[in-house]
Scaffold this motif. Structure first.
Motif, PDB file in Angstrom:
ATOM      1  N   GLN A  27       7.485  -7.703  -5.947  1.00 31.17           N
ATOM      2  CA  GLN A  27       7.430  -6.235  -5.767  1.00 31.17           C
ATOM      3  C   GLN A  27       6.235  -5.717  -6.757  1.00 31.17           C
ATOM      4  N   CYS A  28       6.143  -6.378  -7.804  1.00 29.12           N
ATOM      5  CA  CYS A  28       5.167  -5.796  -8.776  1.00 29.12           C
ATOM      6  C   CYS A  28       3.662  -6.307  -8.404  1.00 29.12           C
ATOM      7  N   ASP A  50       3.260   1.618 -12.308  1.00 22.72           N
ATOM      8  CA  ASP A  50       3.930   1.453 -10.918  1.00 22.72           C
ATOM      9  C   ASP A  50       4.909   0.162 -10.654  1.00 22.72           C
ATOM     10  N   ALA A  51       4.323  -0.846 -11.246  1.00 20.00           N
ATOM     11  CA  ALA A  51       4.882  -1.999 -10.969  1.00 20.00           C
ATOM     12  C   ALA A  51       5.989  -2.279 -11.840  1.00 20.00           C
ATOM     13  N   PHE A 103       2.490  -6.535  -5.021  1.00 24.28           N
ATOM     14  CA  PHE A 103       2.093  -5.532  -4.201  1.00 24.28           C
ATOM     15  C   PHE A 103       1.687  -4.085  -4.958  1.00 24.28           C
ATOM     16  N   ALA A 104       2.544  -3.826  -6.003  1.00 25.91           N
ATOM     17  CA  ALA A 104       1.988  -2.708  -6.775  1.00 25.91           C
ATOM     18  C   ALA A 104       0.962  -2.690  -7.521  1.00 25.91           C
ATOM     19  N   ALA A 105       0.590  -3.957  -8.373  1.00 34.11           N
ATOM     20  CA  ALA A 105      -0.460  -4.190  -9.211  1.00 34.11           C
ATOM     21  C   ALA A 105      -1.057  -5.519  -8.879  1.00 34.11           C
ATOM     22  N   PRO A 106      -1.823  -5.705  -7.582  1.00 33.26           N
ATOM     23  CA  PRO A 106      -2.488  -7.083  -7.395  1.00 33.26           C
ATOM     24  C   PRO A 106      -3.379  -7.542  -8.379  1.00 33.26           C
ATOM     25  N   GLU A 107      -4.099  -6.787  -9.050  1.00 29.82           N
ATOM     26  CA  GLU A 107      -4.935  -6.908 -10.113  1.00 29.82           C
ATOM     27  C   GLU A 107      -4.320  -7.619 -11.517  1.00 29.82           C
ATOM     28  N   VAL A 108      -3.063  -7.281 -11.749  1.00 29.24           N
ATOM     29  CA  VAL A 108      -2.493  -7.710 -12.948  1.00 29.24           C
ATOM     30  C   VAL A 108      -1.259  -8.938 -12.517  1.00 29.24           C
ATOM     31  N   SER A 165      -7.751   0.679 -17.667  1.00 25.99           N
ATOM     32  CA  SER A 165      -7.771   1.789 -16.342  1.00 25.99           C
ATOM     33  C   SER A 165      -6.919   1.199 -15.318  1.00 25.99           C
ATOM     34  N   LEU A 166      -6.112   0.220 -15.699  1.00 27.35           N
ATOM     35  CA  LEU A 166      -5.104  -0.412 -14.740  1.00 27.35           C
ATOM     36  C   LEU A 166      -3.681   0.224 -15.115  1.00 27.35           C
ATOM     37  N   ARG A 167      -3.777   0.986 -16.105  1.00 27.73           N
ATOM     38  CA  ARG A 167      -2.272   1.510 -16.589  1.00 27.73           C
ATOM     39  C   ARG A 167      -1.532   1.998 -15.537  1.00 27.73           C
TER      40      ARG A 167
END
Ligand code: SF4
Length: 62
Positions: free
Chosen positions: A15-16, A48-49, A18-23, A41-43
């Motif tokens: 699930q994480c 959300d993740a 999908f919420a934060a694919p860059e991380v 900037s990805l905080r």
């Protein structure tokens, strides 16, 4: 920012991702990987993740 995932708790459902694919990502074996020190900037994405993780395995520190 530092991301900490309790890998003893994580069950790799993603699930994480999908919420934060860059991380967060899943490797070829389906195991979770993540960027330990993502850009500030990805905080919001990371938080959300952490919110959507059904096992509350993700922690975010400054
Ligand atoms: S959402 Fe939580 S349990 Fe699922 S892969 Fe991500 S950290 Fe692991």
């Amino acid at each position: 920012m530092k991301v900490i995932v309790d890998m003893d708790v994580c069950q790799d459902h993603g699930q994480c991702v999908f919420a934060a694919p860059e991380v967060f990502s899943l490797d070829a074996d389906g195991r979770l990987g993540f960027v330990e020190h993502p850009d500030a900037s990805l905080r919001e994405e990371v938080e959300d993740a952490a919110d959507v993780c059904p096992l509350q395995a993700i922690r975010v520190e400054d």
